[in-house]
Every structure is written in C-alpha cells, then in structure tokens.
Design a protein around this motif. Structure first.
Motif, PDB file in Angstrom:
ATOM      1  N   ILE A   4       2.375   1.164  -7.423  1.00 42.77           N
ATOM      2  CA  ILE A   4       3.358   0.086  -7.453  1.00 42.77           C
ATOM      3  C   ILE A   4       2.695  -1.250  -7.149  1.00 42.77           C
ATOM      4  CG2 ILE A   4       5.385  -0.843  -6.263  1.00 42.77           C
ATOM      5  CD1 ILE A   4       6.367   2.009  -5.954  1.00 42.77           C
ATOM      6  N   ALA A   5       1.719  -1.253  -6.246  1.00 46.99           N
ATOM      7  CA  ALA A   5       1.044  -2.493  -5.880  1.00 46.99           C
ATOM      8  C   ALA A   5       0.202  -3.026  -7.033  1.00 46.99           C
ATOM      9  CB  ALA A   5       0.171  -2.269  -4.650  1.00 46.99           C
ATOM     10  N   GLU A  19      11.321   2.092  -3.199  1.00 53.49           N
ATOM     11  CA  GLU A  19      10.096   1.626  -3.841  1.00 53.49           C
ATOM     12  C   GLU A  19      10.254   0.170  -4.298  1.00 53.49           C
ATOM     13  OE1 GLU A  19       8.328   5.697  -5.830  1.00 53.49           O
ATOM     14  OE2 GLU A  19      10.004   4.698  -6.823  1.00 53.49           O
ATOM     15  N   ARG A  23       7.996  -3.015  -3.300  1.00 52.80           N
ATOM     16  CA  ARG A  23       7.387  -3.939  -4.265  1.00 52.80           C
ATOM     17  C   ARG A  23       7.828  -5.373  -3.960  1.00 52.80           C
ATOM     18  NH1 ARG A  23       3.459  -4.678  -8.494  1.00 52.80           N
ATOM     19  NH2 ARG A  23       4.053  -6.689  -9.396  1.00 52.80           N
ATOM     20  N   GLU A  27       5.588  -8.731  -3.406  1.00 50.57           N
ATOM     21  CA  GLU A  27       5.792  -9.976  -4.151  1.00 50.57           C
ATOM     22  C   GLU A  27       6.184 -11.139  -3.234  1.00 50.57           C
ATOM     23  OE1 GLU A  27       8.504  -9.355  -7.374  1.00 50.57           O
ATOM     24  OE2 GLU A  27       7.355  -7.689  -8.220  1.00 50.57           O
ATOM     25  N   SER A  51      -0.435   1.629  -0.257  1.00 54.19           N
ATOM     26  CA  SER A  51      -0.986   0.514  -1.026  1.00 54.19           C
ATOM     27  C   SER A  51      -1.635  -0.541  -0.141  1.00 54.19           C
ATOM     28  CB  SER A  51       0.112  -0.137  -1.875  1.00 54.19           C
ATOM     29  OG  SER A  51       1.147  -0.633  -1.051  1.00 54.19           O
ATOM     30  N   THR A  55      -3.355  -4.277  -1.030  1.00 56.04           N
ATOM     31  CA  THR A  55      -2.594  -5.501  -0.770  1.00 56.04           C
ATOM     32  C   THR A  55      -3.130  -6.306   0.408  1.00 56.04           C
ATOM     33  OG1 THR A  55      -1.053  -4.358   0.716  1.00 56.04           O
ATOM     34  CG2 THR A  55      -0.499  -4.407  -1.642  1.00 56.04           C
ATOM     35  N   LYS A 150      14.563  -5.365  -5.132  1.00 54.39           N
ATOM     36  CA  LYS A 150      13.239  -5.995  -5.169  1.00 54.39           C
ATOM     37  C   LYS A 150      13.344  -7.512  -5.062  1.00 54.39           C
ATOM     38  CE  LYS A 150      11.155  -7.106  -8.953  1.00 54.39           C
ATOM     39  NZ  LYS A 150      10.804  -8.544  -8.669  1.00 54.39           N
ATOM     40  N   LEU A 184       9.079  -6.284 -12.897  1.00 53.68           N
ATOM     41  CA  LEU A 184       8.255  -6.707 -11.770  1.00 53.68           C
ATOM     42  C   LEU A 184       7.927  -8.185 -11.823  1.00 53.68           C
ATOM     43  CD1 LEU A 184       5.753  -3.700 -11.618  1.00 53.68           C
ATOM     44  CD2 LEU A 184       7.966  -3.975 -10.471  1.00 53.68           C
ATOM     45  N   PRO A 187       2.754 -10.353  -7.658  1.00 54.68           N
ATOM     46  CA  PRO A 187       2.404 -10.110  -6.252  1.00 54.68           C
ATOM     47  C   PRO A 187       1.856 -11.381  -5.605  1.00 54.68           C
ATOM     48  CG  PRO A 187       1.516  -8.389  -7.667  1.00 54.68           C
ATOM     49  CD  PRO A 187       2.002  -9.479  -8.568  1.00 54.68           C
TER      50      PRO A 187
END
Length: 649
Positions: A4-5, A19, A23, A27, A51, A55, A150, A184, A187
C-alpha cells in the motif's frame, strides 16, 4: 499490506477501510503512529508497521491505549504529525488523557482514530465514541466509504494544525473490515518540525494546571472550537442539497448516508439532503436551512443519536420547527444494533407514509440461509495452549469442595466464558450454588473488560467470600495492558486470590501482534523480552509458579499449589501460541491419530473442546481431523485410555 505504501498516486485499488485509513496516514505525512491491537481497528497498525521501512514512519504496538495516546501526544507536542488508533473500548482506557488534552491542544497534528462496533461483532458493547469527541469538544470526522476513510485523514491533519486541537476520526466495523474502490493520492514524507516551547501562545501552554489555570485553558478551547464551527459551514465534506417542492428533509452521515441514499433512490421520494462528513460540530446554518425547508426531517446515522440530538437542539430554537424523526424521536430507527439498508428503507417509508415493503432480496437470502446453517459458537484453535490450561483448572477445582469463582478477561481465552455446554443450564435464586463444569468453554464466571478479572477477584476475596476458591485469568498481553496496578494492589493488600497468566507470547485474538513477551517489535525488529514472573516478584508477589500449558499434570500441580497458598499467588502457564509455532514448521503433516481398539466412546475428549477432535456417533469412536490438528499432544494426556497417539512437535 506493505505494498500500500509503494502504490503510486492516481491508481485505483481495492482497500479495506482500515487499509485506506493507513494509506491516508501515509498521504498525510504522519511521522509517528501508536496503537494497541483491538478488533476492528488492528489492521491500521498492521499496515503501517509493515510499511514503516519504506515510509520512515515510527510505528509501535503500545502496552495499552492510554500509553499509545500519550506516545502520540508527546510526538505532536514537539512538532511531529501523529496518529493513535484503537477500538471503541480502547478509548475508555485512554479517556483520562483524552479528556484533558483538548484544554491545551497540540502544535502539530494529532489524529485519534477509533473503530466502533455497532452490533457488537467483536466487542462487549456497542458504545458510540462520537459522544466522546463531543464530550472532549474536538471535531469528529465520519467517513461513509473507503475513499472517504483515506481522504479524510489528510483533511483531518490540515484541520488539526489549523485549530491546534486533536481531531477524531470514527470508523465502524462494516467500514473497517469491508473493501472498496479507492483512488490513491500522493504520499508525503513524514512531517517533523521538531521543537518545544512551554509558553507557546499561552503561558505554560502544555501544563493544564499551570497559569492561567484549567478554567482559562477551557476558555481557550472554546475559542479553538469556534474555528471548527466556521470550518464545518464551509467544508465540502458537509453537503446540503435543497430540492424545490420537497417536504422531506434527510440529515445523515457515515454508512447511514449510503443506506438512506439507496432507499430514497429506490423509492423515488423527493427530499432535501444534508450529508455530513463531520458528526461534531455540525454546521448549524446548513441544518437550519434544511429545517426551514422541510415539514419532517429524518436523521439516519450509525450508532447512537449523536447527530439527531444536535439537530433537535437547533430545531428547538426555531419559531416553527419540523418534526424530527430518527432513533430518539419518532421511533423510526432502533436505539440498538447495527444499521442496515432494510432499516433505512423502513424509516423512509414510515416518514414518507408509504406502505410497508416486501422483504428485500437480502432479507429473503438471510432467512433461507438460516435453515441451512448449523448454529455454533466460536472455538479456540486446534491445539491451543489455553485448552490445556483450562483443562488443568477444571481438574484442580473439581476436586476441591466449594463454589469457586473464576474471573475472566479479554483475549482468546475469553471464550471460556461463552457458555458452550452440552446440557441446559437452569438459573436458580440460590445465593451460592456450584455447577458442574464439563467444557473449557463454561469455566469463566465473570467477563467484562481488559484487566477487570483480577480486580474483581480481590473484591470478592476481601469482602470475605470463602465458599470456594477465587481465581482470575488474563493473557500475557493483557497482563501488561491492564493488570499491573491490580497485581501490585493484590500484593499490597495481601488478597487471598490466585491469578493465572496464560502466556502464549503473542496478542493472538486480534491477529498475532507482538507484545512485551514476544521478543519482536511492531516492525518485526528484535526487542527485549520482559519476564512476567520477575515483574510479579518485583511488584511484591511472593508466590509465583511457572509451568508449561502443554504439560497438563504440571499445570495442575502449579494451579493446586497456587490456590492452596494463603495469600496472593500468580501461576504462569507458558507455551507459545500453537498457530505461530505451526506456521514455522516446514513439514505440516500431522501424526496424531486414534487407536480405535483403545477408544471406548466415552466422549471425554469432546468435553476438552479441541476443534480437531472428531466423533463418529454411529460407531462411538473418536477421531482426529488431520487438516486441523497441530500435534500439540494435549489429547493424549486427557484420554484416560491413551487412545490418542502421535509425534508431539
């Protein structure tokens, strides 16, 4: 989950709600995340831990939610964007700090994510934590789908930093554990503008007791909340749509928005709609506009009437207000249980004076499936060490006269309080009465929350209960989460109780997260192992006994020694979670089997409650399911005729 990262911005992916929240944290530039595993929130921490190397985020499983909340708060106080996540009941543990922090606020973003559990699928209650956000007087976001779950995290970060208050994000089981289409975003590297100023904008800003004092800091909080009230009127997360000629107004939020929108579309009912992305504070001006345009207003929300009560307060100030219908008023929706599309459809029909609906396709499917599915409770895993521990408890207590009390706690082992019995149980009005215990699933007598068992045991014993032995049970993760003060209290007060610690090295119930006995951190790095026996001795417990949960006779001897001791005793039954052990085995072929020549069909093994043990009623012979068995060796120890045999690994 770690992928996901790495997923690039613009992609559409299928994500669980938890999840999606994880995420969103990536972000939003979150630099520290702390949590304690609790279903339905656990996957947020799982994703971010896996992750973390990509990250640069610091992620930990804290010993409890209060500690997690304070770890995240400390990070925010020095300028790091921080998040803390927990389940509904976990917020109760963090409430002391949670309720106080809003008086000082935070200089950097602090996002408090709580997953509620309407329907009590994973919890002991249905508490609606939106009330807690309103009680603490901080904004509360409520996503309606995975995309919003998200997207609301970065937005919550922006709001938190703009008004210098913690911001709440409330999910629910159906959102956290269901999957949806998510586009998405980009990030953001963890944001750390580290520094510390104890007189930042106010004297002794981060000291709730410091000058000018708690009352003045409460006054500051209301000034910050006024900024939030201005925000909710302008934010696109709160959308008001007025339809010319419509008489019905609908105010909704979260999953309720999806359910009631579907019902309105299906029924073709003209309506005004205020869809709220924030459950507190709500936009009073927009609410008033909808109230003035409507003859009747339906409020649809998941959980308690948090929004409905705010709407009713606004309506009471109007000279001419429409009727408010929902959970509190009009009785069109129940005050308990989980919201669903059928309930939303029924509520719309009632307020719009439409005829009752035929059962929906989903309702018909549920009714048809009910006759095909055998009712059963959950069960401990095949070869679970807790089965051996509870069997030892059973064998010890059944040979000691009296009505014994075994106080339970929260974890896999709580299933010993689920009341699975082979015979009907008849309540009586006797003050003290002993019941025959056959299955490990009917051993626990009290069961409330994490850490409650050992405290209750002390109260029972100190009140003078002597009709039988008084015991308490907790797991190793719960030991560090919630029982340490109670262990110290037992030593200090010399309470005549026996505290059983089922130490299987993992926080297994919520997905096998590590804890202080595992030797691993949240990111799987090596970590110190804290010895429970030494901790108990350091707290003043003189009688501490250890035994293997997979050696039934040794476990019985340890428990017997503990309950016979005159004073507080701790018995630690140690053995790693069998599933974790079995996952490391390359050869997964089991060897345990039954010698049918020795089996006489007594069914004692069925009382043991291991899901891998089978029974042929026609032939009166026990058996073993090789696909479920983990070769733990417990069945061979409890069978009086030694009919079970195999290689113990």
């Amino acid at each position: 989950m770690a992928a996901i990262a790495a997923e690039r911005a613009g992609r559409r992916v299928l994500l669980m709600g938890n999840e999606a929240i994880a995420r969103g944290a990536i972000e939003a530039g979150i630099s520290l995340m702390a949590a304690y595993p609790g279903t339905p929130s656990s996957e947020i921490g799982e994703v971010l831990a896996k992750s973390a190397a990509e990250t640069g985020m610091y992620v930990e499983w804290s010993t409890n939610e209060k500690v997690a909340f304070e770890v995240a708060t400390g990070a925010a106080l020095v300028g790091a964007r921080a998040m803390v996540a927990m389940k509904n009941a976990g917020l109760n543990v963090a409430m002391d700090t949670f309720m106080t922090l809003s008086y000082t606020g935070v200089p950097s973003a602090l996002i408090v994510v709580v997953a509620d559990d309407p329907g009590a699928h994973y919890s002991s209650n249905e508490q609606d934590t939106r009330f807690a956000a309103a009680y603490a007087e901080i904004p509360c976001f409520e996503p309606a789908n995975q995309q919003e779950a998200k997207d609301m995290v970065p937005e919550a970060v922006r709001l938190s930093e703009a008004i210098e208050l913690p911001v709440f994000l409330r999910s629910v089981s159906r959102l956290s554990h269901a999957s949806g289409d998510v586009r998405l975003g980009e990030p953001v590297a963890p944001v750390r503008k580290l520094g510390f100023n104890k007189h930042y904008e106010l004297t002794y800003r981060w000291n709730v007791y410091g000058p000018p004092g708690a009352v003045d800091k409460h006054r500051w909080l209301h000034g910050a909340l006024d900024k939030a009230r201005a925000y909710v009127e302008e934010t696109p997360w709160n959308r008001l749509t007025l339809t010319p000629g419509a008489k019905l107004g609908v105010i909704t939020s979260g999953l309720g928005a999806a359910y009631v929108t579907e019902a309105l579309d299906n029924l073709g009912v003209a309506h005004h709609m205020l869809r709220l992305g924030l459950a507190f504070p709500i936009p009073e001006k927009k609410v008033q506009k909808l109230l003035e345009a409507s003859d009747v207003v339906l409020v649809v929300e998941e959980g308690d009437p948090v929004i409905e009560d705010q709407v009713s307060t606004i309506a009471a100030r109007l000279s001419k207000a429409p009727a408010i219908k929902g959970k509190r008023n009009g009785g069109v929706l129940p005050l308990w249980g989980e919201l669903n599309p059928d309930l939303a459809d029924g509520a719309v029909r009632k307020v719009a004076a439409l005829s009752a609906a035929e059962p929906t396709r989903s309702a018909k499917a549920v009714k048809a499936a009910t006759s095909l599915v055998a009712a059963r409770s959950s069960a401990l895993c095949p070869g679970c060490s807790h089965l051996g521990s509870y069997w030892a408890v059973r064998e010890v207590l059944r040979h000691i006269p009296g009505t014994h009390i075994v106080n339970g706690d929260i974890g896999c082992y709580e299933q010993a309080g689920y009341g699975v019995s082979s015979r009907p149980v008849q309540p009586t009005d006797a003050r003290s009465q002993k019941y025959r215990i056959e299955s490990p699933y009917e051993i626990l007598d009290t069961l409330y929350v994490m850490g409650s068992g050992i405290g209750m045991a002390q109260g029972q014993a100190q009140a003078g209960y002597r009709d039988g032995k008084v015991l308490a049970v907790a797991g190793d993760s719960t030991f560090f989460h919630a029982t340490l003060p109670a262990v110290a209290n037992a030593a200090y007060s010399k309470a005549p109780i026996t505290f059983l610690v089922f130490a299987n090295c993992w926080t297994s119930m919520t997905g096998h997260q590590p804890n202080p006995t595992t030797g691993k951190s949240a990111t799987a790095a090596e970590a110190p192992t804290i010895d429970i026996a030494n901790a108990c001795k350091a707290l003043g417990i003189s009688k501490v006994i250890e035994a293997s949960a997979y050696d039934v006779k040794a476990a019985e001897a340890a428990i017997k020694e503990g309950v016979e001791f005159d004073g507080p005793s701790v018995v630690i039954l140690k053995s790693e979670c069998r599933l974790q052990f079995w996952r490391r085995q390359k050869n997964r072929k089991t060897t345990t089997a039954v010698n049918e020549d020795l089996c006489n069909g007594c069914r004692l093994c069925l009382q043991f409650g291991c899901p891998a043990i089978t029974y042929d009623a026609a032939r009166k012979k026990a058996g073993v399911d090789p696909d479920a068995c983990t070769d733990c060796g417990l069945c061979s120890q409890i069978c009086a005729r030694h009919a079970f045999h195999g290689e113990v690994r």
